[in-house]
Design an enzyme around this catalytic site. Structure first.
Site, mmCIF file in Angstrom:
data_model
loop_
_atom_site.group_PDB
_atom_site.id
_atom_site.type_symbol
_atom_site.label_atom_id
_atom_site.label_comp_id
_atom_site.label_asym_id
_atom_site.label_seq_id
_atom_site.Cartn_x
_atom_site.Cartn_y
_atom_site.Cartn_z
ATOM 1 N N ASN A 57 -34.274 -0.667 -35.364
ATOM 2 C CA ASN A 57 -35.060 0.020 -34.340
ATOM 3 C C ASN A 57 -34.086 0.824 -33.478
ATOM 4 O O ASN A 57 -33.360 0.258 -32.665
ATOM 5 C CB ASN A 57 -35.807 -1.042 -33.502
ATOM 6 N N PHE A 58 -34.079 2.133 -33.684
ATOM 7 C CA PHE A 58 -33.111 2.977 -32.973
ATOM 8 C C PHE A 58 -33.446 3.152 -31.484
ATOM 9 O O PHE A 58 -32.607 3.576 -30.714
ATOM 10 C CB PHE A 58 -33.044 4.373 -33.612
ATOM 11 N N LYS A 59 -34.701 2.905 -31.133
ATOM 12 C CA LYS A 59 -35.151 3.143 -29.747
ATOM 13 C C LYS A 59 -34.840 4.599 -29.367
ATOM 14 O O LYS A 59 -35.110 5.494 -30.157
ATOM 15 C CB LYS A 59 -34.518 2.133 -28.792
ATOM 16 N N HIS A 114 -44.115 -3.305 -28.743
ATOM 17 C CA HIS A 114 -42.744 -3.657 -28.338
ATOM 18 C C HIS A 114 -42.703 -3.903 -26.827
ATOM 19 O O HIS A 114 -43.354 -3.201 -26.060
ATOM 20 C CB HIS A 114 -41.764 -2.541 -28.729
ATOM 21 N N GLU A 143 -40.037 -11.418 -30.437
ATOM 22 C CA GLU A 143 -38.840 -10.988 -29.714
ATOM 23 C C GLU A 143 -38.886 -11.474 -28.264
ATOM 24 O O GLU A 143 -39.543 -10.852 -27.421
ATOM 25 C CB GLU A 143 -38.758 -9.466 -29.695
ATOM 26 N N SER A 150 -30.995 -9.523 -29.921
ATOM 27 C CA SER A 150 -29.536 -9.716 -30.047
ATOM 28 C C SER A 150 -29.103 -10.277 -31.399
ATOM 29 O O SER A 150 -28.157 -11.069 -31.469
ATOM 30 C CB SER A 150 -29.009 -10.578 -28.902
HETATM 31 P P1 PGA Z 1 -31.580 -5.826 -29.737
HETATM 32 O O1 PGA Z 1 -33.050 -5.199 -29.724
HETATM 33 O O2 PGA Z 1 -31.246 -6.174 -31.156
HETATM 34 O O3 PGA Z 1 -30.691 -4.737 -29.184
HETATM 35 O O4 PGA Z 1 -31.617 -7.034 -28.873
HETATM 36 C C1 PGA Z 1 -34.073 -5.724 -30.522
HETATM 37 C C2 PGA Z 1 -35.380 -4.980 -30.295
HETATM 38 O O5 PGA Z 1 -35.733 -4.699 -29.144
HETATM 39 O O6 PGA Z 1 -36.081 -4.651 -31.252
#
Ligand code: PGA
Length: 231
Positions: free
Chosen positions: A6-8, A89, A158, A194
């Protein structure tokens, strides 16, 4: 295992192309049952054709086309042959104020369009500190309005306190939560928060962890590949 990047709000059109080219060259090494997904930002979409990677969108508005300034609808993402979407999300729930009602509306719209849906749920630290029963109650409330009998969806659990913090949930917390969720909704369940190359082995071995949703550690092809190839 399912591996989702997930690049956000990271990467450009150019760096996404470079990333995918590099990734695809190495994916012949993945195990036959592994499934790999990448969710780039909307501006970096393209008609990528690959049998090894599925491209999805991080968001879209539940409308074919119309007057919703700043959003993209079905017509725009269909141009890129995209049939996979991330919904719910915590960053959209928290930062953008998406309500459960809106999220359910989105889920049902894209369900009607036969999209594959990755549906995200998760609790705050405050709820986690109240204990497992409070966590499960909260997570179950995030299925309100969601048709959990829809075939083409998976869940991404999550915990909000584990996202981007470097503090992943413990094996015990993940085990307990995934086992409880599986009893409520019998779908593949991914863990997110994480995930990185030092904890992936441990997380991947947990029963009822069917995959991982990765933010930070997915941004470089090498680190994402490390997760896929060495878990
Ligand atoms: P992260 O993000 O791996 O940087 O904790 C996960 C996510 O929000 O999908």
């Amino acid at each position: 295992m399912i591996y989702i990047a997930n690049f956000k709000t990271n990467h450009t059109r150019e760096t996404t192309r470079e990333y995918l080219t590099k990734l695809q060259l190495q994916l012949f090494k993945k195990r036959p049952n592994d499934k790999v997904y990448v969710f780039p930002p909307l501006t970096a979409l393209d008609d990528y054709q690959s049998s090894d990677v599925t491209i999805g969108v991080q968001n879209a508005y539940p409308i074919k086309n119309g007057a919703v300034t700043g959003e993209v609808g079905l017509e725009q993402i269909a141009e890129f042959n995209i049939k996979t979407i991330l919904i719910g999300h915590s960053e959209r729930r928290e930062i953008l104020g998406e309500t459960q009602k809106k999220i359910a509306e989105k889920f049902n719209f894209f369900k009607e369009q036969d999209f594959e849906i990755i549906y995200c749920i998760g609790e705050s630290l405050e709820i986690r500190e109240k204990g497992v029963d409070a966590v499960i109650e909260h997570l179950v409330s995030q299925f309100e309005g969601i048709d959990t009998s829809y075939e083409n969806f998976m869940i991404a659990y999550e915990p909000i306190w584990a996202i981007g913090t470097g503090r992943t949930a413990s094996v015990e917390e993940i085990t307990q939560t995934h086992n409880a969720l599986k009893k409520v909704v019998d779908k593949p369940i991914l863990y997110g928060g994480s995930v990185n190359s030092s904890n992936i082995k441990e997380i991947a071995q947990i029963e009822n962890v069917d995959g991982v949703l990765v933010g930070g550690a997915s941004l470089k092809t090498d680190t994402f590949l490390e997760l896929i190839l060495h878990s």
